[in-house]
Scaffold this active site. Structure first.
Site, PDB file in Angstrom:
ATOM      1  N   GLY A  52       0.861  -1.180   0.000  1.00 53.10           N
ATOM      2  CA  GLY A  52       0.000   0.000   0.000  1.00 53.10           C
ATOM      3  C   GLY A  52       0.890   1.220   0.000  1.00 53.10           C
ATOM      4  N   SER A  54       3.248   3.178   2.748  1.00 51.00           N
ATOM      5  CA  SER A  54       3.728   3.050   4.124  1.00 51.00           C
ATOM      6  C   SER A  54       3.515   4.322   4.938  1.00 51.00           C
ATOM      7  CB  SER A  54       5.203   2.664   4.124  1.00 51.00           C
ATOM      8  OG  SER A  54       5.970   3.626   3.432  1.00 51.00           O
ATOM      9  N   CYS A  84       6.198  -5.231   0.659  1.00 57.24           N
ATOM     10  CA  CYS A  84       6.345  -3.902   0.080  1.00 57.24           C
ATOM     11  C   CYS A  84       6.171  -2.814   1.151  1.00 57.24           C
ATOM     12  CB  CYS A  84       5.379  -3.750  -1.094  1.00 57.24           C
ATOM     13  SG  CYS A  84       5.915  -2.488  -2.251  1.00 57.24           S
ATOM     14  N   ARG A 113      12.584   3.640   0.442  1.00 55.75           N
ATOM     15  CA  ARG A 113      11.277   3.684  -0.256  1.00 55.75           C
ATOM     16  C   ARG A 113      11.465   4.060  -1.716  1.00 55.75           C
ATOM     17  NH1 ARG A 113       8.169   7.982   1.261  1.00 55.75           N
ATOM     18  NH2 ARG A 113       6.268   7.102   0.411  1.00 55.75           N
ATOM     19  N   ARG A 143       6.400   0.187  -7.278  1.00 51.67           N
ATOM     20  CA  ARG A 143       6.967   1.303  -6.480  1.00 51.67           C
ATOM     21  C   ARG A 143       7.626   0.739  -5.221  1.00 51.67           C
ATOM     22  NH1 ARG A 143       6.167   6.180  -7.733  1.00 51.67           N
ATOM     23  NH2 ARG A 143       6.085   7.024  -5.637  1.00 51.67           N
ATOM     24  N   HIS A 179       5.326  -8.551  -4.283  1.00 47.69           N
ATOM     25  CA  HIS A 179       3.926  -8.826  -3.925  1.00 47.69           C
ATOM     26  C   HIS A 179       3.482 -10.246  -4.291  1.00 47.69           C
ATOM     27  CE1 HIS A 179       2.525  -4.690  -3.016  1.00 47.69           C
ATOM     28  NE2 HIS A 179       3.496  -4.339  -3.841  1.00 47.69           N
ATOM     29  N   GLU A 181       1.171 -11.866  -3.209  1.00 50.20           N
ATOM     30  CA  GLU A 181      -0.291 -12.014  -3.093  1.00 50.20           C
ATOM     31  C   GLU A 181      -1.009 -11.803  -4.424  1.00 50.20           C
ATOM     32  OE1 GLU A 181       1.472  -9.524  -2.039  1.00 50.20           O
ATOM     33  OE2 GLU A 181       0.410  -7.618  -2.268  1.00 50.20           O
TER      34      GLU A 181
HETATM   35  N1  GLN Z   1       5.857   3.078  -2.370  1.00 54.75           N
HETATM   36  C1  GLN Z   1       5.054   2.531  -1.308  1.00 54.75           C
HETATM   37  C2  GLN Z   1       5.489   3.032   0.050  1.00 54.75           C
HETATM   38  O1  GLN Z   1       6.406   3.765   0.167  1.00 54.75           O
HETATM   39  C3  GLN Z   1       5.069   1.020  -1.312  1.00 54.75           C
HETATM   40  C4  GLN Z   1       4.404   0.489  -2.556  1.00 54.75           C
HETATM   41  C5  GLN Z   1       3.708  -0.823  -2.379  1.00 54.75           C
HETATM   42  O2  GLN Z   1       3.435  -1.270  -1.261  1.00 54.75           O
HETATM   43  N2  GLN Z   1       3.378  -1.434  -3.486  1.00 54.75           N
HETATM   44  O3  GLN Z   1       4.902   2.659   1.022  1.00 54.75           O
END
Ligand code: GLN
Length: 204
Positions: A52, A54, A84, A113, A143, A179, A181
């Site tokens: 998601g 963070s 992630c 990140r 990302r 990921h 999932e």
């Molecule tokens: N870029 C997101 C973050 O800094 C992480 C991306 C992801 O969980 N797919 O939290």
């Protein structure tokens, strides 16, 4: 494992792709439940922290009084698997966080990140991950963070071809930059459920 013989496992459901994790865990026969409150956290035998954002997950966990209970659960040895953004939440040190961003910690790693920059926001590759089996794992990065340094207490589980670490374990904590999932490869979730089962057996 039968669903009846174990306590539920939780997926932190403050933000992010928690539904996908719940579906994978249920597909493996686990009793998977969303966790949003301290009382729900107290009921679970393991926790997944999803992907998601963070910085948002951090803010929500503090706003809803979840940050301290989560830190205590981690310190008490609860098996926790972060993907992630979840990996970022588990990292002791976060690089390129937003101003004031905190993590829960637990993994002795520095995580950067959005480490792949804007040109390579998302990509897929196959990884060799002996801890989960001989077959390479197809990994999707969105990302994604990179584990920039691994402290003494943590062990790398997977690396990109250039050597950068994208999966780690420390005791009952696992973190992946990618990921599983969303790919249908359930080996990391099985690995996590194995930690949950081992802990339940050693407590019995
Ligand atoms: N870029 C997101 C973050 O800094 C992480 C991306 C992801 O969980 N797919 O939290």
């Amino acid at each position: 494992m039968t669903a009846e013989s174990t306590a539920p496992v939780g997926v932190l459901a403050l933000q992010g792709d928690f539904r996908e994790h719940i579906a994978v865990l249920r597909g493996l026969g686990a009793d998977a439940v969303p966790v949003r409150r301290p009382a729900e956290l107290a009921e679970v035998a393991g926790l997944v922290i999803p992907g998601g954002e963070s910085s948002v997950m951090d803010k929500l966990s503090r706003t809803f009084g979840m940050a301290e209970p989560l830190k205590q659960a981690i310190a008490s040895g609860l098996p926790v698997y972060g993907t992630c953004a979840g990996l970022i939440m588990l990292a002791d040190r976060v690089l390129d966080g937003i101003r004031g961003q905190e993590s829960l910690g637990g993994l002795d790693v520095s995580v950067r990140r959005n480490a792949f920059g804007s040109q390579l926001d998302s990509f897929e590759t196959d990884l060799r991950i002996p801890a989960v089996g001989d077959e390479p794992m197809h990994a999707v990065f969105i990302r994604a963070p990179i584990v920039e340094s691994v402290g003494e207490k943590a062990t790398p589980l997977a690396q990109l071809d250039d050597g950068r670490v994208v999966a780690v374990r420390q005791g009952n904590l696992i973190g992946t930059s990618f990921h599983p999932e969303i790919t249908g490869d359930t080996r990391f979730h099985e690995y996590f459920l194995g930690l949950v089962r081992e802990r339940a057996e050693s407590a019995a």
